[in-house]
Scaffold this active site. Sequence first.
Site, PDB file in Angstrom:
ATOM      1  N   LYS A 217       1.139  -0.854  -0.389  1.00 16.28           N
ATOM      2  CA  LYS A 217      -0.056  -0.130  -0.194  1.00 16.28           C
ATOM      3  C   LYS A 217       1.707   1.468   0.062  1.00 16.28           C
ATOM      4  CE  LYS A 217      -4.179  -1.905   1.158  1.00 16.28           C
ATOM      5  NZ  LYS A 217      -5.512  -2.605   1.389  1.00 16.28           N
ATOM      6  N   ARG A 253      -2.877 -10.667   4.613  1.00 21.96           N
ATOM      7  CA  ARG A 253      -3.046 -10.365   3.091  1.00 21.96           C
ATOM      8  C   ARG A 253      -1.831  -9.877   2.541  1.00 21.96           C
ATOM      9  NH1 ARG A 253      -5.671  -7.071  -0.700  1.00 21.96           N
ATOM     10  NH2 ARG A 253      -7.517  -8.212  -2.287  1.00 21.96           N
TER      11      ARG A 253
HETATM   12  N1  HH2 Z   1      -7.244  -4.430   0.018  1.00 22.61           N
HETATM   13  C1  HH2 Z   1      -7.402  -4.152  -0.659  1.00 22.61           C
HETATM   14  C2  HH2 Z   1      -8.264  -5.110  -1.327  1.00 22.61           C
HETATM   15  N2  HH2 Z   1      -9.150  -5.581  -0.768  1.00 22.61           N
HETATM   16  N3  HH2 Z   1      -9.753  -6.642   1.212  1.00 22.61           N
HETATM   17  C3  HH2 Z   1      -8.915  -7.021   2.622  1.00 22.61           C
HETATM   18  N4  HH2 Z   1     -10.010  -7.432   4.176  1.00 22.61           N
HETATM   19  N5  HH2 Z   1      -7.959  -5.700   3.952  1.00 22.61           N
HETATM   20  C4  HH2 Z   1      -7.691  -5.016   2.331  1.00 22.61           C
HETATM   21  O1  HH2 Z   1      -6.545  -4.233   3.259  1.00 22.61           O
HETATM   22  C5  HH2 Z   1      -7.947  -5.224   1.643  1.00 22.61           C
HETATM   23  C6  HH2 Z   1      -9.489  -6.081   0.851  1.00 22.61           C
HETATM   24  C7  HH2 Z   1      -6.455  -3.231  -1.696  1.00 22.61           C
HETATM   25  O2  HH2 Z   1      -5.700  -4.033  -2.735  1.00 22.61           O
HETATM   26  P1  HH2 Z   1      -5.926  -4.856  -3.343  1.00 22.61           P
HETATM   27  O3  HH2 Z   1      -6.749  -5.664  -3.481  1.00 22.61           O
HETATM   28  O4  HH2 Z   1      -4.157  -5.294  -3.820  1.00 22.61           O
HETATM   29  O5  HH2 Z   1      -5.975  -3.864  -4.854  1.00 22.61           O
HETATM   30  P2  HH2 Z   1      -7.396  -3.510  -5.340  1.00 22.61           P
HETATM   31  O6  HH2 Z   1      -8.178  -3.307  -4.281  1.00 22.61           O
HETATM   32  O7  HH2 Z   1      -7.028  -2.359  -6.475  1.00 22.61           O
HETATM   33  O8  HH2 Z   1      -7.668  -4.957  -6.236  1.00 22.61           O
END
Ligand code: HH2
Length: 281
Positions: A217, A253
Amino acid sequence: MTPPIEERFPRPSVMGVVNVTPDSFSDGGVNYDPQDAIAAARRMSADGAALVDVGGESTRPGSEGVSADEELRRVLPVLEAVAGEVPVSIDTAKAEVARAATELGAVLVNDVTALRGDSTLADVVAESGAYLCLMHMRGEPRTMQADPRYDDVVSEVAAFLEERLRFAVEAGIPEERIALDPGIGFGKTLQHNFELVRRLDVLLALGRPVVIGFSRKRSLGRLLGDPEAVTGSAAASVGVAVAAYERGATILRVHDVREHVEALTTARAVLDPGFASSAPS
Ligand code: HH2
């Protein structure tokens, strides 16, 4: 019988991230092709991920969201290919997507809206018997990073998660299947994100396992000196994951599974004498 979530996913468990999206902030579409996503899920599992979080909609700051049909088109080929082979969680706020995923064996529904997005999602989770992750988000992805303010971020996030936990239990989802997540980066500044990890004891007092998703992040990149950063490095992600584990986090995660599994296994050997003594001397 479904065991409590902390038995199925003991501390520390790594949740690998597979975004089947063209536009996720963290991996820029590397797993948008289903064959790439399938290979990534298998690799993460082999590298020690306890489960792999498959998502078909980016929630990065500024994103608009996609239809259920488009989300299904993205995730179904991946879920079908790894069903019965890789433990999967489905990163969705949509009941239709969660239903299809749990029918294909997804063990956890990861809902970044904490059951506020789709009024029928709670029923789908309750009926499927899946585990559930409830996450805090201030606002919605399109606008959430526009000057987020709190009087006390930790107590406000804790109060929100306590209320959503009660809502989920009243909707028929057993408490022992639920984990809570402060939602790093979802309507929070860099200072908010680090304070939430520093004071994790306040969230742990709610009595449920905590999920932390700090991996890659942008607060990490900004902390390390780039004010325009949109992502953070794997090394920075590992550092914050180990700190979160030491403060009591259960599920981490992450995108870089092998690095996190190695670091967390080592951290566990320091913290947990029983674990270290089971290794060859
Ligand atoms: N962060 C993201 C997406 N889903 N779910 C949980 N439980 N906790 C988190 O911190 C979280 C999440 C965002 O990260 P990422 O999946 O890498 O990116 P994007 O939403 O752009 O696909």
